[in-house]
Motif scaffolding. Sequence first.
Motif, mmCIF file in Angstrom:
data_model
loop_
_atom_site.group_PDB
_atom_site.id
_atom_site.type_symbol
_atom_site.label_atom_id
_atom_site.label_comp_id
_atom_site.label_asym_id
_atom_site.label_seq_id
_atom_site.Cartn_x
_atom_site.Cartn_y
_atom_site.Cartn_z
ATOM 1 N N HIS A 146 18.949 44.433 5.911
ATOM 2 C CA HIS A 146 17.751 43.965 5.622
ATOM 3 C C HIS A 146 17.799 43.625 3.980
ATOM 4 O O HIS A 146 18.363 44.475 3.205
ATOM 5 N N ILE A 165 16.084 52.933 16.788
ATOM 6 C CA ILE A 165 15.002 52.350 16.005
ATOM 7 C C ILE A 165 15.375 53.034 14.559
ATOM 8 O O ILE A 165 15.550 54.371 14.388
ATOM 9 N N TYR A 167 13.519 53.332 10.774
ATOM 10 C CA TYR A 167 12.187 53.417 10.106
ATOM 11 C C TYR A 167 12.423 53.427 8.704
ATOM 12 O O TYR A 167 13.501 53.966 7.917
ATOM 13 N N GLU A 179 7.457 50.678 7.919
ATOM 14 C CA GLU A 179 8.213 49.593 8.803
ATOM 15 C C GLU A 179 9.291 50.043 9.609
ATOM 16 O O GLU A 179 9.783 51.028 9.484
ATOM 17 N N ARG A 180 9.649 49.063 10.650
ATOM 18 C CA ARG A 180 10.764 49.750 11.453
ATOM 19 C C ARG A 180 11.367 48.370 12.100
ATOM 20 O O ARG A 180 10.747 47.056 11.970
ATOM 21 N N SER A 181 12.661 48.544 12.677
ATOM 22 C CA SER A 181 13.298 47.365 13.332
ATOM 23 C C SER A 181 14.297 48.159 14.158
ATOM 24 O O SER A 181 14.371 49.458 14.389
ATOM 25 N N PHE A 182 14.849 47.570 15.311
ATOM 26 C CA PHE A 182 16.011 48.000 15.895
ATOM 27 C C PHE A 182 17.210 48.146 14.805
ATOM 28 O O PHE A 182 17.253 47.819 13.658
ATOM 29 N N GLY A 185 19.116 45.763 13.187
ATOM 30 C CA GLY A 185 18.278 44.908 12.174
ATOM 31 C C GLY A 185 17.165 43.760 12.768
ATOM 32 O O GLY A 185 16.590 43.278 12.182
ATOM 33 N N SER A 186 17.407 43.808 14.462
ATOM 34 C CA SER A 186 16.545 42.638 14.973
ATOM 35 C C SER A 186 14.912 43.433 14.817
ATOM 36 O O SER A 186 14.730 44.532 14.951
ATOM 37 N N HIS A 187 14.022 42.336 14.980
ATOM 38 C CA HIS A 187 12.859 42.559 15.457
ATOM 39 C C HIS A 187 12.071 43.488 14.361
ATOM 40 O O HIS A 187 11.549 44.606 14.799
ATOM 41 N N PRO A 188 12.184 43.096 13.070
ATOM 42 C CA PRO A 188 11.383 44.147 12.056
ATOM 43 C C PRO A 188 9.897 43.807 11.956
ATOM 44 O O PRO A 188 9.424 42.575 12.309
ATOM 45 N N ASN A 189 9.175 44.718 12.065
ATOM 46 C CA ASN A 189 7.750 44.663 11.929
ATOM 47 C C ASN A 189 6.909 45.834 11.103
ATOM 48 O O ASN A 189 7.680 46.855 11.051
#
Length: 378
Positions: A146, A165, A167, A179-182, A185-189
Amino acid sequence: MRIEVFSTFLIFEAVVSLKHNDLIIAVGDTLELLSDGKTFETLNLDSYNASKLSALAYDPATKKLFFSDTRHRHGHIFSVDLNDEFYHPVVDIVEKKDNETVGSLTYDPVDKTLLWMDGSNRSIRRVKIDHETFHTEEKGDVEILHSFDNSNKPSGLICDPCTRILYWTNVHQSRPTIERSFINGSHPNVLIQNDLFQPMTLDLDVPEQKLYWAQSLRNGSFYIERSFVNGTGREEIYRDVGQIIISLAVGGDYVYWGDYTQKKLWSLRKDGSSSSPVTLGTFRNPPTSIVLRHQPLDCSLLKLAQTEQFIAHESETITIVCLTITSLIIIAVVAIFVFRSWTFRSGRTLLISDKDDDAFPFQDFENGRDCRKMTQQV
Protein backbone atom coordinates in the motif's frame (compact mmCIF):
# COMPACT_ATOMS: atom_id res chain seq x y z
CA MET A 1 -24.23 -22.00 52.79
CA ARG A 2 -22.93 -24.53 50.23
CA ILE A 3 -23.94 -22.21 47.39
CA GLU A 4 -21.97 -19.32 48.92
CA VAL A 5 -18.88 -21.52 49.40
CA PHE A 6 -19.16 -22.85 45.84
CA SER A 7 -19.50 -19.30 44.44
CA THR A 8 -16.46 -18.16 46.39
CA PHE A 9 -14.51 -21.15 45.05
CA LEU A 10 -15.47 -20.32 41.47
CA ILE A 11 -14.41 -16.69 41.89
CA PHE A 12 -11.10 -17.82 43.40
CA GLU A 13 -10.52 -20.26 40.54
CA ALA A 14 -11.27 -17.52 37.99
CA VAL A 15 -8.76 -15.17 39.60
CA VAL A 16 -6.07 -17.85 39.92
CA SER A 17 -6.53 -18.95 36.29
CA LEU A 18 -5.53 -15.51 35.01
CA LYS A 19 -1.98 -15.91 33.82
CA HIS A 20 0.47 -13.50 32.23
CA ASN A 21 1.86 -14.26 28.81
CA ASP A 22 5.57 -14.57 28.09
CA LEU A 23 6.68 -11.31 26.47
CA ILE A 24 9.58 -9.93 24.47
CA ILE A 25 10.17 -6.20 24.99
CA ALA A 26 12.42 -3.89 22.99
CA VAL A 27 14.04 -1.44 25.42
CA GLY A 28 16.68 0.86 23.97
CA ASP A 29 19.47 -1.39 22.67
CA THR A 30 18.35 -4.54 24.51
CA LEU A 31 15.69 -7.22 24.21
CA GLU A 32 14.09 -8.24 27.49
CA LEU A 33 12.33 -11.59 27.98
CA LEU A 34 9.56 -11.58 30.60
CA SER A 35 8.14 -14.87 31.86
CA ASP A 36 4.68 -14.94 33.48
CA GLY A 37 4.89 -11.26 34.40
CA LYS A 38 7.61 -11.91 36.99
CA THR A 39 11.03 -12.91 35.70
CA PHE A 40 13.09 -10.66 33.41
CA GLU A 41 16.01 -11.92 31.35
CA THR A 42 18.12 -9.93 28.89
CA LEU A 43 18.53 -11.62 25.52
CA ASN A 44 22.19 -11.67 24.49
CA LEU A 45 22.56 -11.00 20.76
CA ASP A 46 25.68 -12.80 19.53
CA SER A 47 28.06 -10.77 17.32
CA TYR A 48 25.66 -7.88 17.08
CA ASN A 49 25.86 -4.39 18.55
CA ALA A 50 22.33 -3.01 18.81
CA SER A 51 21.66 0.73 18.87
CA LYS A 52 17.93 1.48 19.02
CA LEU A 53 15.47 -1.37 18.59
CA SER A 54 12.07 -0.17 17.38
CA ALA A 55 9.74 -2.93 16.12
CA LEU A 56 9.23 -6.63 16.85
CA ALA A 57 7.44 -9.56 15.24
CA TYR A 58 7.44 -13.23 16.24
CA ASP A 59 7.09 -16.49 14.33
CA PRO A 60 5.76 -19.07 16.81
CA ALA A 61 6.36 -22.01 14.46
CA THR A 62 10.12 -21.49 14.16
CA LYS A 63 10.50 -19.46 17.39
CA LYS A 64 12.20 -16.76 15.39
CA LEU A 65 12.12 -13.11 16.40
CA PHE A 66 12.25 -10.32 13.81
CA PHE A 67 13.33 -6.84 14.87
CA SER A 68 14.34 -3.47 13.45
CA ASP A 69 17.23 -1.28 14.48
CA THR A 70 16.57 2.36 13.56
CA ARG A 71 20.17 3.57 13.94
CA HIS A 72 21.93 0.75 12.15
CA ARG A 73 23.86 2.02 9.14
CA HIS A 74 23.23 -0.84 6.73
CA GLY A 75 20.83 -3.31 8.31
CA HIS A 76 17.14 -2.69 8.21
CA ILE A 77 15.36 -5.77 9.57
CA PHE A 78 17.03 -8.62 11.43
CA SER A 79 16.10 -12.01 12.83
CA VAL A 80 17.30 -14.03 15.79
CA ASP A 81 16.59 -17.68 16.59
CA LEU A 82 15.21 -18.25 20.10
CA ASN A 83 15.28 -22.06 20.00
CA ASP A 84 18.66 -22.26 21.71
CA GLU A 85 18.77 -21.08 25.29
CA PHE A 86 22.28 -19.59 25.06
CA TYR A 87 23.27 -19.17 21.39
CA HIS A 88 21.41 -16.35 19.58
CA PRO A 89 23.02 -15.44 16.24
CA VAL A 90 21.56 -12.42 14.42
CA VAL A 91 20.82 -12.56 10.70
CA ASP A 92 20.40 -9.52 8.45
CA ILE A 93 17.05 -10.07 6.66
CA VAL A 94 16.45 -6.79 4.80
CA GLU A 95 19.22 -4.35 3.98
CA LYS A 96 18.46 -0.65 4.03
CA LYS A 97 19.16 1.33 0.86
CA ASP A 98 17.84 4.89 1.25
CA ASN A 99 15.70 6.52 3.93
CA GLU A 100 13.46 3.53 4.70
CA THR A 101 12.12 3.13 8.23
CA VAL A 102 10.27 0.43 10.12
CA GLY A 103 7.57 1.75 12.40
CA SER A 104 5.89 -1.58 13.08
CA LEU A 105 6.35 -5.21 12.08
CA THR A 106 3.98 -8.14 11.69
CA TYR A 107 4.50 -11.69 10.47
CA ASP A 108 2.19 -13.95 8.48
CA PRO A 109 3.09 -17.59 9.25
CA VAL A 110 0.81 -18.93 6.52
CA ASP A 111 2.67 -17.36 3.58
CA LYS A 112 5.88 -16.90 5.60
CA THR A 113 5.74 -13.19 4.84
CA LEU A 114 7.11 -10.29 6.83
CA LEU A 115 5.17 -7.01 6.60
CA TRP A 116 6.10 -3.59 7.97
CA MET A 117 5.02 0.03 8.03
CA ASP A 118 7.44 2.48 6.45
CA GLY A 119 6.48 5.80 8.02
CA SER A 120 9.00 7.89 6.12
CA ASN A 121 7.83 6.69 2.72
CA ARG A 122 4.20 6.29 3.82
CA SER A 123 3.82 2.72 2.67
CA ILE A 124 3.17 -0.84 3.80
CA ARG A 125 5.80 -3.24 2.50
CA ARG A 126 6.31 -6.98 2.55
CA VAL A 127 8.83 -9.65 1.71
CA LYS A 128 8.52 -13.41 1.65
CA ILE A 129 10.99 -15.23 3.91
CA ASP A 130 11.24 -18.39 1.84
CA HIS A 131 14.45 -19.95 3.13
CA GLU A 132 16.64 -20.08 6.23
CA THR A 133 19.43 -17.73 5.14
CA PHE A 134 17.23 -15.21 3.36
CA HIS A 135 18.76 -11.81 2.63
CA THR A 136 17.55 -9.03 0.38
CA GLU A 137 17.74 -5.30 -0.23
CA GLU A 138 14.83 -2.86 0.00
CA LYS A 139 14.82 -2.52 -3.78
CA GLY A 140 15.16 -6.24 -4.39
CA ASP A 141 12.40 -8.66 -3.44
CA VAL A 142 10.51 -6.17 -1.31
CA GLU A 143 7.00 -5.39 -2.55
CA ILE A 144 5.03 -2.21 -1.79
CA LEU A 145 1.61 -3.40 -0.72
CA HIS A 146 0.00 0.00 0.00
CA SER A 147 1.15 3.55 -0.75
CA PHE A 148 -0.29 6.63 0.93
CA ASP A 149 -0.20 10.28 -0.06
CA ASN A 150 1.47 13.00 2.00
CA SER A 151 -1.73 13.78 3.90
CA ASN A 152 -1.64 10.34 5.56
CA LYS A 153 0.59 9.09 8.34
CA PRO A 154 0.28 5.30 8.78
CA SER A 155 1.51 3.85 12.05
CA GLY A 156 0.46 0.61 13.76
CA LEU A 157 0.22 -2.61 11.71
CA ILE A 158 -1.03 -6.12 12.49
CA CYS A 159 -2.18 -9.09 10.42
CA ASP A 160 -4.62 -11.91 11.10
CA PRO A 161 -3.21 -15.14 9.63
CA CYS A 162 -6.53 -16.95 10.05
CA THR A 163 -8.89 -14.53 8.32
CA ARG A 164 -6.18 -13.17 5.95
CA ILE A 165 -6.90 -9.55 6.94
CA LEU A 166 -4.38 -6.74 7.48
CA TYR A 167 -5.16 -3.87 9.89
CA TRP A 168 -3.37 -0.54 10.38
CA THR A 169 -3.81 2.89 11.93
CA ASN A 170 -3.56 6.30 10.29
CA VAL A 171 -2.70 9.17 12.63
CA HIS A 172 -3.57 11.89 10.12
CA GLN A 173 -4.28 15.02 12.18
CA SER A 174 -7.50 16.03 10.44
CA ARG A 175 -9.08 12.60 10.04
CA PRO A 176 -7.30 9.75 11.89
CA THR A 177 -8.62 6.29 11.03
CA ILE A 178 -8.27 2.57 11.58
CA GLU A 179 -8.23 0.74 8.26
CA ARG A 180 -7.94 -2.75 6.82
CA SER A 181 -7.51 -4.76 3.63
CA PHE A 182 -6.98 -8.34 2.64
CA ILE A 183 -3.44 -9.46 3.34
CA ASN A 184 -2.70 -9.39 -0.40
CA GLY A 185 -3.55 -5.66 -0.46
CA SER A 186 -6.96 -5.92 -2.11
CA HIS A 187 -10.20 -4.25 -0.97
CA PRO A 188 -8.81 -1.58 1.39
CA ASN A 189 -11.42 0.27 3.41
CA VAL A 190 -11.81 2.49 6.47
CA LEU A 191 -12.99 0.59 9.52
CA ILE A 192 -13.24 3.29 12.22
CA GLN A 193 -13.07 7.05 11.66
CA ASN A 194 -15.03 8.72 14.47
CA ASP A 195 -13.66 10.00 17.80
CA LEU A 196 -10.03 9.19 17.04
CA PHE A 197 -7.10 11.44 17.91
CA GLN A 198 -3.77 9.65 17.44
CA PRO A 199 -4.17 5.86 17.41
CA MET A 200 -0.44 5.15 17.31
CA THR A 201 -0.50 1.53 18.51
CA LEU A 202 -2.64 -1.39 17.40
CA ASP A 203 -2.92 -5.09 18.19
CA LEU A 204 -5.33 -7.95 17.52
CA ASP A 205 -6.82 -10.56 19.80
CA VAL A 206 -7.18 -13.32 17.19
CA PRO A 207 -9.25 -15.85 19.22
CA GLU A 208 -11.77 -13.18 20.27
CA GLN A 209 -11.54 -11.29 16.95
CA LYS A 210 -11.12 -7.91 18.65
CA LEU A 211 -8.88 -4.96 17.82
CA TYR A 212 -7.15 -3.00 20.61
CA TRP A 213 -5.65 0.45 20.24
CA ALA A 214 -4.39 3.25 22.47
CA GLN A 215 -4.47 7.02 22.19
CA SER A 216 -2.61 9.72 24.09
CA LEU A 217 -4.23 13.16 24.11
CA ARG A 218 -2.64 16.60 24.28
CA ASN A 219 -4.05 17.25 27.77
CA GLY A 220 -1.95 14.41 29.21
CA SER A 221 -4.74 11.83 29.34
CA PHE A 222 -4.73 8.51 27.53
CA TYR A 223 -7.17 5.69 26.97
CA ILE A 224 -7.29 2.17 25.60
CA GLU A 225 -10.17 1.03 23.41
CA ARG A 226 -11.28 -2.07 21.59
CA SER A 227 -13.88 -3.23 19.08
CA PHE A 228 -14.75 -6.25 17.02
CA VAL A 229 -12.80 -6.59 13.79
CA ASN A 230 -15.75 -5.19 11.82
CA GLY A 231 -15.70 -1.98 13.88
CA THR A 232 -18.79 -2.75 15.97
CA GLY A 233 -18.96 -3.12 19.75
CA ARG A 234 -16.51 -0.30 20.37
CA GLU A 235 -15.76 0.27 24.05
CA GLU A 236 -13.23 1.99 26.28
CA ILE A 237 -11.53 -0.36 28.73
CA TYR A 238 -9.20 2.04 30.56
CA ARG A 239 -8.54 5.76 30.89
CA ASP A 240 -6.01 7.69 32.97
CA VAL A 241 -3.50 10.57 32.85
CA GLY A 242 0.28 10.95 32.90
CA GLN A 243 1.31 8.42 30.25
CA ILE A 244 2.15 8.34 26.56
CA ILE A 245 1.57 4.84 25.21
CA ILE A 246 4.08 3.87 22.51
CA SER A 247 3.63 0.08 22.40
CA LEU A 248 0.71 -2.28 22.90
CA ALA A 249 0.13 -6.04 22.93
CA VAL A 250 -2.86 -8.19 23.82
CA GLY A 251 -3.24 -11.90 24.46
CA GLY A 252 -4.66 -14.40 26.90
CA ASP A 253 -6.17 -12.56 29.86
CA TYR A 254 -4.23 -9.28 29.67
CA VAL A 255 -3.51 -6.12 27.74
CA TYR A 256 0.11 -4.92 27.91
CA TRP A 257 1.53 -1.53 27.04
CA GLY A 258 4.74 0.48 27.21
CA ASP A 259 4.78 4.03 28.59
CA TYR A 260 7.17 6.62 27.17
CA THR A 261 6.76 9.07 30.07
CA GLN A 262 7.46 6.79 33.03
CA LYS A 263 9.43 4.18 31.05
CA LYS A 264 7.28 1.37 32.46
CA LEU A 265 5.60 -1.79 31.26
CA TRP A 266 1.98 -2.18 32.37
CA SER A 267 -0.66 -4.90 32.30
CA LEU A 268 -4.45 -4.80 32.69
CA ARG A 269 -6.99 -7.60 32.75
CA LYS A 270 -9.16 -7.65 29.64
CA ASP A 271 -12.31 -8.70 31.47
CA GLY A 272 -12.46 -5.48 33.51
CA SER A 273 -12.02 -7.30 36.84
CA SER A 274 -9.07 -5.06 37.84
CA SER A 275 -9.71 -1.41 38.65
CA SER A 276 -6.15 -0.30 37.88
CA PRO A 277 -3.17 -1.62 35.88
CA VAL A 278 -0.14 -3.35 37.38
CA THR A 279 3.47 -2.30 36.76
CA LEU A 280 5.48 -5.23 35.45
CA GLY A 281 8.79 -3.40 35.10
CA THR A 282 10.58 -0.05 35.00
CA PHE A 283 13.43 0.57 32.55
CA ARG A 284 16.06 3.17 31.78
CA ASN A 285 14.60 3.53 28.26
CA PRO A 286 10.96 3.43 27.14
CA PRO A 287 9.68 0.02 25.96
CA THR A 288 9.23 0.77 22.25
CA SER A 289 7.74 -2.57 21.19
CA ILE A 290 6.09 -5.61 22.81
CA VAL A 291 5.38 -9.01 21.31
CA LEU A 292 3.94 -12.18 22.82
CA ARG A 293 5.80 -15.50 22.79
CA HIS A 294 2.81 -17.68 22.00
CA GLN A 295 2.14 -21.09 20.51
CA PRO A 296 1.25 -21.41 16.81
CA LEU A 297 -2.35 -20.47 16.13
CA ASP A 298 -4.78 -23.22 15.20
CA CYS A 299 -7.05 -21.44 12.74
CA SER A 300 -9.32 -24.49 12.49
CA LEU A 301 -10.22 -24.07 16.16
CA LEU A 302 -10.95 -20.40 15.54
CA LYS A 303 -13.22 -21.26 12.61
CA LEU A 304 -14.91 -23.95 14.71
CA ALA A 305 -15.48 -21.46 17.52
CA GLN A 306 -16.86 -18.92 15.07
CA THR A 307 -19.15 -21.59 13.59
CA GLU A 308 -20.39 -22.60 17.03
CA GLN A 309 -20.92 -18.95 17.88
CA PHE A 310 -22.87 -18.48 14.64
CA ILE A 311 -24.98 -21.58 15.33
CA ALA A 312 -25.62 -20.40 18.88
CA HIS A 313 -26.60 -16.99 17.58
CA GLU A 314 -28.90 -18.56 14.97
CA SER A 315 -30.45 -20.84 17.61
CA GLU A 316 -31.01 -17.88 19.88
CA THR A 317 -32.60 -15.97 17.00
CA ILE A 318 -34.87 -18.92 16.14
CA THR A 319 -35.86 -19.27 19.79
CA ILE A 320 -36.73 -15.58 20.01
CA VAL A 321 -38.75 -15.79 16.78
CA CYS A 322 -40.63 -18.87 18.02
CA LEU A 323 -41.39 -17.25 21.35
CA THR A 324 -42.56 -14.11 19.58
CA ILE A 325 -44.85 -16.08 17.26
CA THR A 326 -46.22 -18.13 20.18
CA SER A 327 -46.89 -14.95 22.15
CA LEU A 328 -48.68 -13.39 19.18
CA ILE A 329 -50.83 -16.52 18.75
CA ILE A 330 -51.77 -16.49 22.44
CA ILE A 331 -52.59 -12.79 22.25
CA ALA A 332 -54.70 -13.41 19.12
CA VAL A 333 -56.61 -16.28 20.77
CA VAL A 334 -57.29 -14.20 23.87
CA ALA A 335 -58.41 -11.26 21.73
CA ILE A 336 -60.79 -13.49 19.73
CA PHE A 337 -62.22 -14.96 22.94
CA VAL A 338 -62.73 -11.51 24.47
CA PHE A 339 -64.31 -10.22 21.24
CA ARG A 340 -66.74 -13.14 21.01
CA SER A 341 -67.67 -12.82 24.66
CA TRP A 342 -68.33 -9.14 24.19
CA THR A 343 -70.39 -9.80 21.03
CA PHE A 344 -72.45 -12.49 22.76
CA ARG A 345 -73.22 -10.23 25.71
CA SER A 346 -74.07 -7.29 23.46
CA GLY A 347 -76.44 -9.43 21.34
CA ARG A 348 -78.13 -10.81 24.39
CA THR A 349 -78.69 -7.34 25.81
CA LEU A 350 -80.07 -6.13 22.50
CA LEU A 351 -82.50 -9.07 22.32
CA ILE A 352 -83.81 -8.42 25.81
CA SER A 353 -84.23 -4.68 25.25
CA ASP A 354 -86.36 -5.23 22.11
CA LYS A 355 -88.95 -7.36 23.95
CA ASP A 356 -92.11 -5.32 24.80
CA ASP A 357 -95.32 -6.75 26.19
CA ASP A 358 -97.48 -3.95 24.73
CA ALA A 359 -96.02 -4.18 21.27
CA PHE A 360 -97.55 -6.29 18.53
CA PRO A 361 -95.14 -7.96 16.19
CA PHE A 362 -96.95 -7.00 12.98
CA GLN A 363 -98.00 -3.65 11.55
CA ASP A 364 -99.78 -2.64 8.35
CA PHE A 365 -97.17 -0.24 7.00
CA GLU A 366 -99.02 0.30 3.75
CA ASN A 367 -102.19 1.67 5.35
CA GLY A 368 -100.37 3.09 8.33
CA ARG A 369 -102.66 1.25 10.65
CA ASP A 370 -101.97 -0.97 13.56
CA CYS A 371 -102.86 -4.58 12.77
CA ARG A 372 -103.70 -5.15 16.41
CA LYS A 373 -106.49 -2.57 16.27
CA MET A 374 -107.83 -4.16 13.10
CA THR A 375 -108.00 -7.51 14.82
CA GLN A 376 -109.95 -5.96 17.73
CA GLN A 377 -112.45 -4.40 15.34
CA VAL A 378 -113.08 -7.72 13.71
